[in-house]
Design a protein around this motif. Structure first.
Motif, PDB file in Angstrom:
ATOM      1  N   GLU A 167      26.901  -8.101  17.506  1.00 29.13           N
ATOM      2  CA  GLU A 167      25.516  -8.562  17.578  1.00 29.13           C
ATOM      3  C   GLU A 167      25.320  -9.677  18.603  1.00 29.13           C
ATOM      4  OE1 GLU A 167      21.957 -10.219  14.686  1.00 29.13           O
ATOM      5  OE2 GLU A 167      23.842  -9.572  13.787  1.00 29.13           O
ATOM      6  N   ASP A 191      30.619  -3.781  20.424  1.00 36.95           N
ATOM      7  CA  ASP A 191      29.449  -3.586  19.579  1.00 36.95           C
ATOM      8  C   ASP A 191      29.336  -4.749  18.594  1.00 36.95           C
ATOM      9  OD1 ASP A 191      27.192  -2.455  18.625  1.00 36.95           O
ATOM     10  OD2 ASP A 191      28.155  -0.738  17.658  1.00 36.95           O
ATOM     11  N   TRP A 202      25.206  -8.325  22.148  1.00 39.93           N
ATOM     12  CA  TRP A 202      23.951  -7.625  22.419  1.00 39.93           C
ATOM     13  C   TRP A 202      22.831  -8.631  22.678  1.00 39.93           C
ATOM     14  CZ3 TRP A 202      23.288  -2.449  23.145  1.00 39.93           C
ATOM     15  CH2 TRP A 202      24.361  -1.631  22.801  1.00 39.93           C
ATOM     16  N   ARG A 225      20.699  -9.082  26.134  1.00 37.60           N
ATOM     17  CA  ARG A 225      19.233  -8.961  26.107  1.00 37.60           C
ATOM     18  C   ARG A 225      18.584 -10.236  26.657  1.00 37.60           C
ATOM     19  NH1 ARG A 225      14.844  -5.540  24.648  1.00 37.60           N
ATOM     20  NH2 ARG A 225      13.132  -6.776  25.439  1.00 37.60           N
ATOM     21  N   GLY A 243      25.007   0.110  25.437  1.00 36.88           N
ATOM     22  CA  GLY A 243      26.390  -0.338  25.535  1.00 36.88           C
ATOM     23  C   GLY A 243      26.994   0.111  26.851  1.00 36.88           C
TER      24      GLY A 243
END
Length: 183
Positions: free
Chosen positions: A100, A98, A103, A107, A129
Motif C-alpha cells: 500500500e 504490491d 502505491w 500516486r 504495477g
C-alpha cells in the motif's frame, strides 16, 4: 449526399517506455478499446506528429526513479492546445511491490507531476504495477542498480502488472470517450 455525418470515435494511445513494459500495457489497452468498437492507433509519445482526427487520447508512461517519464511530460507540453479540447486518460506504471505505501508514493508522485499541467483535467488516472528485470537494464541503469544502497540492488525480477485490472480500466474508458455508448 444528405444525411447525418457521424463522427467516428478515434482514440490515440501514446506511451513512453524505457524497457517495453509500458508499451505492453498500451497494447492491451488498445486491444480492449478495439474490442469495444473504437478505432484506435498506438504510437510512442515522442513519435506523435499531430492529434487532428483523434477524439480522445490515452497517455501512459512509467514513474522511474520518482519521476514520470520525460517523453510523457514533453507530449503534454507539445499538445497542450489539442489536449484541452479532448478527453484524456492517463496511466503510469510504478510499484514493483504490491504494498500500500508504495502505491501511495507512486500516486503522489504522479499527482505531483500532473500538477505541472494545471490545464489538464484527465477523465481517468490510473496506476498499474510495474515490471523489473535487471537483465534487461541498459547503461546507466545497469550500473546504478549495482551500487550498494540502491533500492534495486540485488532485487529479483518481478512483474506485478494486473492484466485484468488493465483491461477493466480500458473498458471503462469507452463510455468516457464515446458518451453515446453509455446510454
Amino acid at each position: 449526399m444528405g444525411g447525418l455525418i457521424r463522427m467516428q470515435t478515434r482514440v490515440l494511445v501514446a506511451y513512453a517506455t524505457r524497457y517495453g513494459s509500458t508499451q505492453e500495457i498500451a497494447e492491451v489497452i488498445v486491444a480492449t478499446l478495439r474490442e469495444s468498437g473504437l478505432e484506435v492507433d498506438i504510437e510512442p509519445a515522442k513519435e506523435v506528429k499531430a492529434l487532428e482526427g483523434y477524439t480522445a487520447v490515452v497517455l501512459g508512461a512509467p514513474i522511474y526513479m520518482l519521476r514520470w517519464h520525460k517523453e510523457a511530460k514533453s507530449f503534454l507540453s507539445r499538445y497542450r492546445e489539442a489536449l484541452m479540447k479532448r478527453p484524456v486518460a492517463v496511466f503510469a506504471l510504478g510499484p514493483f511491490y504490491d504494498e500500500e505505501e508504495e502505491w501511495k508514493e507512486v500516486r503522489a508522485q504522479l499527482d505531483k507531476e500532473l500538477e505541472k499541467f494545471p490545464w489538464l483535467t484527465p477523465v481517468a488516472i490510473e496506476i498499474f504495477g510495474g515490471k523489473y528485470d535487471e537483465e534487461k537494464l541498459r547503461f546507466p541503469d545497469n550500473i546504478l542498480v549495482r551500487l550498494p544502497g540502491s533500492p534495486l540492488h540485488n532485487m529479483p525480477a518481478i512483474d506485478i502488472r494486473d492484466w485484468d485490472a488493465i483491461r477493466d480500466w480500458a473498458s471503462k474508458l469507452v463510455a468516457q470517450f464515446q458518451p453515446a455508448l453509455a446510454h
